[in-house]
Design an enzyme around this catalytic site. Sequence first.
Site, short mmCIF file in Angstrom:
data_model
loop_
_atom_site.label_atom_id
_atom_site.label_comp_id
_atom_site.label_asym_id
_atom_site.label_seq_id
_atom_site.Cartn_x
_atom_site.Cartn_y
_atom_site.Cartn_z
N ARG A 159 10.36 33.98 55.97
CA ARG A 159 9.53 35.03 56.70
C ARG A 159 8.04 34.49 56.17
O ARG A 159 6.90 35.13 56.83
CB ARG A 159 9.70 36.50 56.24
CG ARG A 159 10.73 37.16 57.13
CD ARG A 159 10.93 38.19 56.53
NE ARG A 159 11.55 38.17 55.39
CZ ARG A 159 12.28 39.37 54.35
NH1 ARG A 159 12.47 40.48 54.98
NH2 ARG A 159 12.56 38.80 53.10
N ARG A 183 12.81 33.96 64.84
CA ARG A 183 14.03 34.37 64.30
C ARG A 183 14.40 35.46 64.93
O ARG A 183 15.91 35.44 64.91
CB ARG A 183 13.34 34.87 62.80
CG ARG A 183 14.08 36.02 62.38
CD ARG A 183 15.46 35.67 61.40
NE ARG A 183 15.82 36.74 60.67
CZ ARG A 183 16.58 37.86 61.22
NH1 ARG A 183 16.94 37.90 62.13
NH2 ARG A 183 16.92 38.84 60.31
N ASP A 190 23.18 31.37 54.88
CA ASP A 190 23.20 32.29 54.01
C ASP A 190 24.52 32.40 53.06
O ASP A 190 25.43 31.85 53.40
CB ASP A 190 22.96 33.76 54.30
CG ASP A 190 22.34 34.76 53.35
OD1 ASP A 190 21.05 34.70 53.21
OD2 ASP A 190 23.17 35.25 52.58
N TYR A 203 27.89 40.41 45.17
CA TYR A 203 27.80 41.29 46.22
C TYR A 203 29.06 41.75 46.93
O TYR A 203 28.83 43.27 47.22
CB TYR A 203 27.16 40.57 47.52
CG TYR A 203 25.60 40.08 47.41
CD1 TYR A 203 24.38 40.90 47.68
CD2 TYR A 203 25.40 38.61 47.08
CE1 TYR A 203 23.35 40.55 47.21
CE2 TYR A 203 23.96 38.22 46.64
CZ TYR A 203 22.94 39.24 46.90
OH TYR A 203 21.51 39.24 46.74
N ARG A 232 13.95 28.73 49.89
CA ARG A 232 13.33 29.71 50.85
C ARG A 232 12.23 28.99 51.45
O ARG A 232 11.38 29.86 52.07
CB ARG A 232 13.25 30.69 50.39
CG ARG A 232 14.54 31.71 49.98
CD ARG A 232 14.95 32.32 51.07
NE ARG A 232 16.40 32.98 50.88
CZ ARG A 232 16.45 34.26 50.65
NH1 ARG A 232 15.38 34.83 50.33
NH2 ARG A 232 17.50 34.87 50.11
#
Length: 349
Positions: A33, A42, A78, A153, A29
Amino acid sequence: MICSRFDDSDFVRACRGRPHERVPVWFMRQAGRSLPEYRAVRGDGSILDAIADADRAAEITLQPVRRYGVDAAILFSDIVVPAHAVGFGVDVVPGTGPVVERRFATRSDLHRLRPLDPDADTPYVIDTVRRAVAELEVPLIGFAGAPFTVASYLVEGGPSRHHTRTKALMVGDEALWHELMGRLAEMAIASLVSQVEAGAAAVQLFDSWAGALSPDQYRRSVAPHSARVLEALGSTGVPRIHFGVGTGEFLDQMGDCGAEVVGVDFRVPLDEARRRVGPGRALQGNLDPAVVLAGESAAVDAARAVLASNGGHPGHVFNLGHGVLPESDPDVLARVVQVVHDEGQVRCE
Ligand code: CP3
């Protein structure tokens, strides 16, 4: 076998446990952010839109390399991109993570996971890899979600603390579970192969939530599918990294799935991890990402402790024990990179 112009980089050599100059470092990562330049490009909306825009995705991939001088880039994408691309119905909600429209619950949901055709379904991923590699002077790491973490998920419907539905399916309907995992494994293989063909010099399989499992559950229900993915990538010749969080109790099994490198979270010191994984495997890790929030001096001390725990072993890729937290100060991470480069010693073996 694909020969890469990065075969002699510190990163690829460390993945293979071969002698190299300095300890390579990158951060899971690292694009995200925590970086103001990321927030600037972004855009609003789903991260899946930014990922589908190869121009923007390539730029985001390069940002942390420019800022930190890390030894590898990681593709900006992702783990749910393949499932999204075949139309399963999954989005990534800012501040939450992946959320699915209709949970995977019964055999009738299998058809929602048709095989991935990377050229037709995810041409933007291939394009992003090509564009990033054309600009980069360090290797690019491609990645996919491991079948278990992606399944969690799809079956839970979103992020989950205890993964109860996933485990209920895993234990309650083994036949369906293995079919689901098999399909997700094939999707991961197709995606990873397409990334390597486009120029990725290494791959990482993220099994972020495998720590929810016992060693027996992992052995019986998960490891064969992750091994299938990693073995299928073997013929490409690029180093394979197998990462999980909370997987200390079965690091040995993770090391037996076929990867050259085992990712270690912050819970197990590297010397102990090396004992558990055994010889012939490199390790990646494992500075606690939360320590970065404690400021420069605490982070530098902890980075030195990670280097000391590795003891100069040539098979070490420095990283965090999980992803960079959004609140992280980029200056602290830059200092960690500097310390690893200046002070990391690689023993000749
Ligand atoms: O720099 C990098 O590591 C490359 C990019 C990357 C992203 N996701 C971009 C992203 C990688 C390697 C991933 C993998 C991923 N995605 C994992 C495995 C790694 C891990 O952290 O364990 C997982 C579990 C996911 C699922 C996911 N996607 C989560 C949990 C989140 C966070 C939700 C949030 O907003 O807090 C995402 C969204 C996501 N993927 C962001 C980024 C940079 C967050 C920022 C955004 O929406 O712009």
